[in-house]
Design a protein around this motif. Structure first.
Motif, PDB file in Angstrom:
ATOM      1  N   ARG A 202     -18.375   2.609  30.661  1.00  0.00           N
ATOM      2  CA  ARG A 202     -18.078   3.048  29.092  1.00  0.00           C
ATOM      3  C   ARG A 202     -18.389   4.667  28.984  1.00  0.00           C
ATOM      4  O   ARG A 202     -17.539   5.369  28.602  1.00  0.00           O
ATOM      5  CB  ARG A 202     -18.976   1.969  28.239  1.00  0.00           C
ATOM      6  N   ASP A 221     -16.462   6.083  19.689  1.00  0.00           N
ATOM      7  CA  ASP A 221     -15.506   4.914  19.129  1.00  0.00           C
ATOM      8  C   ASP A 221     -14.030   5.510  19.158  1.00  0.00           C
ATOM      9  O   ASP A 221     -13.128   4.854  19.516  1.00  0.00           O
ATOM     10  CB  ASP A 221     -15.927   4.678  17.904  1.00  0.00           C
ATOM     11  N   TYR A 229     -11.023  -0.918  26.391  1.00  0.00           N
ATOM     12  CA  TYR A 229     -12.112  -1.951  26.227  1.00  0.00           C
ATOM     13  C   TYR A 229     -11.624  -3.093  27.176  1.00  0.00           C
ATOM     14  O   TYR A 229     -12.649  -3.910  27.732  1.00  0.00           O
ATOM     15  CB  TYR A 229     -12.118  -2.506  24.793  1.00  0.00           C
ATOM     16  N   GLU A 308     -15.278  -4.830  20.104  1.00  0.00           N
ATOM     17  CA  GLU A 308     -15.374  -3.406  19.572  1.00  0.00           C
ATOM     18  C   GLU A 308     -14.607  -2.972  18.396  1.00  0.00           C
ATOM     19  O   GLU A 308     -14.752  -2.271  17.533  1.00  0.00           O
ATOM     20  CB  GLU A 308     -14.697  -2.415  20.826  1.00  0.00           C
TER      21      GLU A 308
END
Length: 321
Positions: A202, A221, A229, A308
């Motif tokens: 990530r 984000d 994701y 997420e």
């Protein structure tokens, strides 16, 4: 005096929203099980079939297993153990993300700083151990319900509650924690590997996407989307499955229902390891890995997409609160 008022209010809001990671994890766990449960049934049946005396039918491969179960047992066979699977997965993911987030907060000296891979590993291992202790009875019941077939010689369990009641009556409370040792190794190592890989990958994607952008122009984000994701979840899951799968086989074999005389097929984890190595070799420790990968790789993608995105929504709501 008046300047001291905002601080306790801010703290109250923060405490009120600490459950957001657990809520996002629970939603992710439910979505995962609902989509992929038939492959979980197939995996469990492959895991416990050691090629010797068994009440389970023999399947050639994953596709043959699915068609055979559907033909002989119908949709109920493909969704055997669904209720404990939903409860277990929802509770497990909810607790896992909650414990994991709290451990990361505790390990972090500076909340705005990034944790090292070692601290991500420690956080994930701690969360895995706590979740395993809380949920082992649910997974034991799920395994036993999934192993019930029309060929079963013993009286079948009618459902989750009946299974719990019967196990405690016939085998005692300790039976609910059969497989806890390989379960602990599995949860700690699997979660630690998966979440460490996830966090490091990530960070790599964020760094790659942000290198041509102005610093702090976008939050982490906003840099990631559902495709990211999905890739992160699948990649981290493959690494974890390949390295920890033998623990799943050992646990599943320990959690089988005892024979009609009350004697378990395997006495403990070491007995499973010895017997499996003796009669089946290394391949025995990887029985059912194909349906496991088919289930867990897309399932991990679903889990992290849901997690997420639900977490984003909860954070947005917190900012508006």
């Amino acid at each position: 005096m008046s300047q001291s008022q905002p601080q306790p209010q801010s703290k109250s809001k923060s405490e009120r929203w600490q459950w957001e990671n657990g809520t996002a994890g629970a939603a992710a766990g439910f979505a995962t099980v609902a989509a992929m449960h038939p492959l979980d049934v197939v995996r469990t049946r492959f895991q416990v079939n050691d090629g010797r005396v068994s009440t389970l039918p023999s399947y050639k491969n994953t596709a043959h297993a699915i068609f055979t179960i559907a033909r002989l047992e119908g949709l109920r066979g493909l969704y055997a153990g669904f209720n404990p699977a939903v409860i277990g997965s929802t509770v497990s993911w909810g607790l896992y993300f909650f414990f994991y987030d709290r451990a990361k907060q505790r390990h972090s000296k500076n909340k705005e700083g990034k944790l090292s891979p070692g601290l991500h590993l420690a956080s994930a291992a701690e969360a895995g151990a706590l979740v395993c202790l809380c949920t082992n009875p649910i997974w034991l019941v799920k395994t036993r319900l999934q192993l019930q077939t029309p060929l079963h010689q013993t009286q079948p369990y009618s459902g989750l509650y009946d299974a719990l009641r019967t196990i405690m009556r016939e085998e005692g409370w300790s039976a609910l924690y059969r497989g806890i040792i390989p379960g602990l190794f599995l949860q700690v190592s699997h979660g630690a590997i998966q979440f460490t890989a996830y966090e490091e990958l990530r960070k790599g994607i964020i760094d790659f996407k942000s290198k041509d952008r102005k610093k702090d122009s976008e939050s982490d984000d906003k840099l990631l989307n559902s495709v990211d994701y999905a890739i992160l979840g699948a990649s981290s899951k493959i690494a974890a499955v390949l390295l920890t799968y033998p623990f799943q086989v050992v646990r599943a074999r320990l959690q089988q229902r005892p024979s009609s005389d009350g004697i378990p097929r395997y006495m403990d984890s070491w007995h499973v390891v010895k017997e499996t190595a003796r009669f089946e070799g290394v391949r025995g420790f990887y029985k059912g890995i194909t349906p496991n990968l088919l289930k867990n790789v897309p399932a991990a993608s679903i889990t992290f997409i849901v997690y997420e995105n639900v977490l984003k929504l909860l954070k947005m709501a917190r900012r508006k609160d």
